[in-house]
Design a protein around this motif. Structure first.
Motif: not given
Length: 192
Positions: A85-88, A119-123, A147-150
């Protein structure tokens, strides 16, 4: 492991954050088979010249331990979380910030999160020891790449435990000094 606990709170915060942004998000924990069917999830993961073996799996998380380690007795750990469900990435980042800020009231932590691209972030996070809790009586340094993948959101974590007597300033430096190493070595988990 604190990542499991944080994941639950992140999911709850994510749903609330998404709703406050004017869009709807229904928290649905995917079944284990459905969840991991969407990913090319290996049995072992190589990270920084060490091999981690899949040892724990639930509906949306797979944990990889060094040989001979398991559950709360790990020194280093690689985890993969998945949520279709994560898309943003922007909503995900806001949810994590909200979760960490809220959780900081009950357990001390340092964290930073930055958007790498659309499409990506670092924590990066440092969790402090919790007195009188043998499972969390150490420092825990964490990196995670979302990362947001397909097929949805894929989050890969690397965590390392340190003795509770370790110097906090050295641990914060460890997080800064090892960011590039993490980004270079973290395995790419993809959708099928």
């Amino acid at each position: 492991m604190r990542v499991k606990i944080l994941a639950l709170f992140a999911a709850i915060a994510f749903s609330g954050c998404a709703l406050s942004e004017g869009s709807s998000y229904t928290l649905q924990v995917p079944s284990q088979t459905d969840s991991f069917k969407a990913l090319s999830l290996p049995q072992t993961i190589k990270y920084d010249e060490q091999t981690f073996v899949k040892g724990f799996t639930n509906a949306n998380t797979a944990e990889y331990y060094l040989v001979g380690e398991k559950e709360y007795g790990w020194s280093k750990l690689v985890s993969v979380m998945y949520d279709p469900n994560i898309s943003d990435i922007n909503v995900y980042i806001k949810a994590l910030q909200k979760t960490h800020e809220s959780e900081n009231k009950s357990a001390k932590r340092e964290f930073s999160i930055k958007k790498l691209d659309e499409k990506s972030s670092l924590l990066k996070a440092l969790y402090y020891p919790i007195k009188h809790d043998k499972n969390f009586d150490k420092f825990e340094a964490n990196f995670s790449l979302a990362s947001i993948e397909k097929c949805g959101g894929v989050i890969v974590y690397f965590a390392q435990n340190f003795p509770n007597s370790y110097d906090e300033k050295k641990l914060l430096k460890f997080l800064d000094d090892n960011e590039a190493i993490f980004l270079k070595n973290i395995p790419k988990i993809t959708c099928k």
